[in-house]
Scaffold this motif. Structure first.
Motif, short mmCIF file in Angstrom:
data_model
loop_
_atom_site.label_atom_id
_atom_site.label_comp_id
_atom_site.label_asym_id
_atom_site.label_seq_id
_atom_site.Cartn_x
_atom_site.Cartn_y
_atom_site.Cartn_z
N GLY A 135 -21.03 2.99 -8.41
CA GLY A 135 -20.06 4.07 -8.23
C GLY A 135 -19.52 4.18 -6.82
N PHE A 136 -20.41 4.11 -5.83
CA PHE A 136 -19.96 4.31 -4.45
C PHE A 136 -19.11 3.13 -3.99
CE2 PHE A 136 -20.15 4.70 0.11
CZ PHE A 136 -19.98 6.06 0.28
N THR A 137 -19.49 1.92 -4.38
CA THR A 137 -18.70 0.75 -4.00
C THR A 137 -17.32 0.81 -4.65
OG1 THR A 137 -20.80 -0.40 -4.04
CG2 THR A 137 -18.88 -1.74 -3.67
N LEU A 138 -17.28 1.35 -5.87
CA LEU A 138 -15.98 1.52 -6.53
C LEU A 138 -15.09 2.42 -5.68
CD1 LEU A 138 -16.73 2.01 -10.34
CD2 LEU A 138 -15.30 0.26 -9.32
N TYR A 139 -15.69 3.49 -5.15
CA TYR A 139 -14.91 4.41 -4.28
C TYR A 139 -14.39 3.67 -3.05
CZ TYR A 139 -14.41 7.47 -0.25
OH TYR A 139 -13.96 8.06 0.90
N LEU A 140 -15.28 2.88 -2.43
CA LEU A 140 -14.87 2.16 -1.21
C LEU A 140 -13.71 1.20 -1.49
CD1 LEU A 140 -18.26 1.31 0.53
CD2 LEU A 140 -16.64 3.07 1.15
N PHE A 141 -13.82 0.49 -2.61
CA PHE A 141 -12.74 -0.46 -2.92
C PHE A 141 -11.46 0.25 -3.37
CE2 PHE A 141 -16.08 -3.71 -2.84
CZ PHE A 141 -15.42 -4.67 -2.09
N LEU A 142 -11.62 1.41 -3.99
CA LEU A 142 -10.43 2.20 -4.34
C LEU A 142 -9.69 2.61 -3.07
CD1 LEU A 142 -9.00 3.40 -6.81
CD2 LEU A 142 -10.34 5.47 -6.53
N GLN A 143 -10.49 3.00 -2.08
CA GLN A 143 -9.92 3.41 -0.79
C GLN A 143 -9.25 2.21 -0.10
OE1 GLN A 143 -8.83 6.19 0.55
NE2 GLN A 143 -10.77 7.24 0.54
N ILE A 144 -9.90 1.04 -0.16
CA ILE A 144 -9.32 -0.17 0.45
C ILE A 144 -8.00 -0.53 -0.25
CG2 ILE A 144 -9.65 -2.67 0.79
CD1 ILE A 144 -12.66 -2.08 1.12
N ALA A 145 -8.00 -0.40 -1.58
CA ALA A 145 -6.78 -0.71 -2.35
C ALA A 145 -5.65 0.22 -1.93
CB ALA A 145 -7.06 -0.57 -3.84
N VAL A 146 -5.96 1.51 -1.74
CA VAL A 146 -4.94 2.48 -1.33
C VAL A 146 -4.40 2.13 0.06
CG1 VAL A 146 -4.57 4.91 -0.70
CG2 VAL A 146 -5.76 4.36 -2.80
N VAL A 147 -5.31 1.78 0.97
CA VAL A 147 -4.89 1.44 2.34
C VAL A 147 -4.01 0.18 2.32
CG1 VAL A 147 -5.71 0.69 4.61
CG2 VAL A 147 -6.86 2.56 3.44
N ALA A 148 -4.42 -0.84 1.55
CA ALA A 148 -3.64 -2.08 1.48
C ALA A 148 -2.26 -1.81 0.89
CB ALA A 148 -4.38 -3.12 0.64
N ALA A 149 -2.22 -0.97 -0.16
CA ALA A 149 -0.93 -0.65 -0.80
C ALA A 149 -0.03 0.11 0.18
CB ALA A 149 -1.16 0.19 -2.05
N THR A 150 -0.63 1.03 0.94
CA THR A 150 0.15 1.78 1.94
C THR A 150 0.71 0.83 2.98
OG1 THR A 150 -1.38 3.61 1.63
CG2 THR A 150 0.07 3.74 3.53
N GLY A 151 -0.14 -0.10 3.45
CA GLY A 151 0.29 -1.08 4.44
C GLY A 151 1.46 -1.90 3.93
N LEU A 152 1.38 -2.31 2.66
CA LEU A 152 2.46 -3.09 2.06
C LEU A 152 3.77 -2.30 2.02
CD1 LEU A 152 0.85 -4.98 -0.93
CD2 LEU A 152 2.37 -5.96 0.75
N LEU A 153 3.64 -1.02 1.67
CA LEU A 153 4.84 -0.16 1.60
C LEU A 153 5.48 -0.01 2.98
CD1 LEU A 153 3.60 2.62 -0.86
CD2 LEU A 153 5.42 0.98 -1.29
#
Lengths: 504, 103
Positions: A135-153
């Motif tokens: 569960g916690f690693t899922l949260y971390l990767f969700l956060q990384i995905a959001v940061v990467a998507a923001t960076g792309l935008l």
């Protein structure tokens, strides 16, 4: 080496991201080539894992050899490997479009290199969301995905700081709510491991906490599920490149839906946990709101806004399957998940290919008569539109068929009636779209022919939608059925209390 | 549903921090305020984990540190966005964002 393939598949795009970023300072071509190579290798690795998981069942890999709750487990199932292949194809399509977009939009080469690196980092995070069982690693990767998507935008939009800020904030708040749900479950069970949570919840019998956690987990996904609705992201829609919107809405949103499926049916599906009527009613209402988006999409005058609304509306099909919860409905939902991923990406790519400017409005009138000038392009668009409407032999048709069957078996008239009404209604915009593409009127939009290299990813995705429909039996038998809860699989029931057997 | 009110008292501080954070992210007008509110939400989660930690179970403590690290990293990133944004769409006193073109 092969024993560590699950970990390598996550590390490869991440290492590729760093390498591509650093090589960007030397040569942009080399950086781009590295990004492609990293994605292709990851795709190859994922594809080669499929025969093994089909033969031997899910592949369990413990990172560092530690057991839960400290250790992190990766599980590659036939369905998650298959979905990962789709995900990587979308990432490849986005990366190939990034190059042509940067030329049209006059993007700095350094930004293009950074974009490629961020796309790889995002891909790694999306893959982790499919395979991580903690569960916690899922949260971390969700956060990384959001940061990467923001960076792309931010990389691809000029003066995109406000949009980046709102996306990062919304995505992070969603991830925080998701974490709150995980921590609620942890406080009751003492475990973060998804496979262990169900058993511990059954022992703890703390149903109010499980329900609260469920609400928080669903709420945490709320931001992603509303992306890229024109009612919430109108500025972003007008500024962001369509291929990027397509990547995020097809991959990020659908991966989040898959994570929700895992939680609903493999963690929170505790025997004896009765859902209160107000919660069932709210879930039904929410699904109806998503279904209503089909009517809103049909009213849009802008192609991009219509595609964005359709992307959100199609989530209703997934939610209907989750709410019905029987074998047919869940089969339909997972089939829809696969076909939606391709369809949404294909439509967004089409918007980008057909627009002369990198951003701005994309009126439907520009598409009039497209079929008479570029038949292949129009055909690909028709395939995507028909998949959404559920016309055979597209992949979307069979997903909807199983959903209808599931609701019929459950005698859930409250969901069946609006679903049937929506499917019948969707035939009208699809027919209107077909008429528009082949009408005689000529517009000034298509003076210059579209190069084949720009259209190739779309053709590939359209072919994938057709293949998904033609080989739906194989897909269901080999990939979807093993992904369903154990009670729906044709395997002998283990001797555990939740499945109606007594423990010896 | 039988809700244990004792929990509500015991976990009052994290609950309050999360509530303030959630409300702030949704309703605060300025981006700086929203960033602070999100940090408050994260802080609430970290405090919740610290309350769960015990000498026999150090995992929540490790998780709390991780949550704080994520909060710091993303908080800095959000602050960077606020600085770069530089109040481009000006916030009026009523809390509404002015139109981009009306600058």
């Amino acid at each position: 080496m092969k024993n560590h393939l699950p970990a390598l598949l996550l590390i490869l795009p991440l290492a590729g991201a760093w390498l591509s970023f650093l090589l960007g300072f030397l040569s942009h071509r080399l950086s781009r080539l590295t990004a492609f190579l990293a994605l292709l290798l990851t795709f190859y690795g994922t594809a080669t894992s499929i025969p093994q998981v089909l033969k031997e069942g899910p592949w369990h890999y413990f990172l560092g050899g530690w057991a839960p709750p400290w250790g992190i487990e990766l599980v590659i199932t036939p369905f998650s490997a298959f979905l990962a292949c789709f995900l990587l194809l979308m990432a490849l399509a986005a990366l190939s479009t990034l190059g042509s977009f940067s030329l049209v939009a006059g993007l700095l080469k350094s930004r293009e290199s950074l974009g490629g690196a961020l796309l790889l980092a995002g891909t790694s995070a999306f893959l982790a969301l499919l395979w991580v069982r903690d569960g916690f690693t899922l949260y971390l990767f969700l956060q990384i995905a959001v940061v990467a998507a923001t960076g792309l935008l931010v990389c691809t939009i000029r003066q995109g700081w406000p949009d980046g800020f709102h996306f990062l904030l919304g995505g992070s708040l969603g991830a925080s709510l998701f974490l709150a749900g995980i921590l609620f479950l942890y406080s009751v069970t003492g475990t973060l491991h998804l496979d262990d949570l169900l058993a511990q919840l059954f022992i703890a019998k703390n149903f109010p906490m499980a329900l609260t956690a469920g609400i928080l987990l669903v709420g945490g996904m709320g931001f992603l599920f509303s992306f890229p609705s024109p009612y919430f992201f109108s500025r972003l829609l007008n500024l962001a490149p369509p291929f990027l919107l397509g990547l995020l809405s097809s991959v990020m949103v659908r991966v989040a839906a898959y994570v929700l499926f895992l939680f609903l049916f493999f963690v929170l599906d505790v025997p004896g946990l009765a859902q209160p009527s107000w919660l069932t009613g709210s879930a039904y209402l929410l699904t109806l709101v998503f279904l209503f988006d089909f009517f809103m999409a049909a009213r849009q005058k802008d192609f991009l806004h219509s595609v964005a609304t359709l992307s959100v509306a199609q989530l209703a099909f997934l939610f209907i399957g989750f709410e019905a919860g029987n074998k047919s409905a869940l089969t339909g939902s997972l089939m829809e998940l696969l076909s939606q991923m391709v369809t949404v990406m294909g439509l967004f790519l089409a918007v980008g290919v057909l627009s002369l400017k990198p951003s701005g409005s994309h009126p439907f009138s520009k598409l009039a008569g497209l079929g008479r000038q570029d038949f292949g392009m129009a055909l690909a668009l028709i395939v995507f539109a028909f998949s959404i409407a559920g016309v055979p032999p597209t992949g979307g048709c069979f997903g909807k068929y199983y959903l209808l069957q599931g609701l019929w078996e459950k005698k859930d008239w409250f969901l069946l009636a609006p679903l049937v009404a929506t499917l019948l209604f969707n035939l009208w915009p699809a027919a209107r779209f077909l008429w528009l593409l082949f009408e005689h009127r000529k517009t000034e939009s298509f003076q210059a022919p579209i190069p084949f290299s720009a259209k190739a990813p779309m053709f590939l995705l359209a072919l994938l939608v057709i293949l998904l429909g033609i080989f739906h039996q194989n897909v269901i038998q080999n990939f979807i059925e093993p992904a369903l809860p154990k009670a729906y699989q044709n395997i002998p029931l283990p001797n555990v209390p939740f499945l109606g057997h007594e423990v010896e | 549903m039988g809700v244990d009110l004792g929990n509500a008292f015991h976990y009052f501080i994290p609950f309050l921090l999360c509530l303030i954070g959630f409300h702030g992210v949704l309703f605060h007008a300025s981006p700086w305020g929203k960033t602070g509110a999100w940090c408050s939400f994260q802080l609430g989660l970290a405090v919740f984990l610290l309350q769960l930690a015990s000498p026999s179970n150090p995992l929540p403590l490790a998780l709390a540190w991780l949550v704080l690290a994520v909060t710091a990293a993303l908080g800095i990133l959000l602050a960077l966005f606020c600085v770069k944004w530089g109040g481009r769409p000006k916030f009026s006193e009523g809390g509404k964002t002015s139109k981009r073109g009306s600058r």
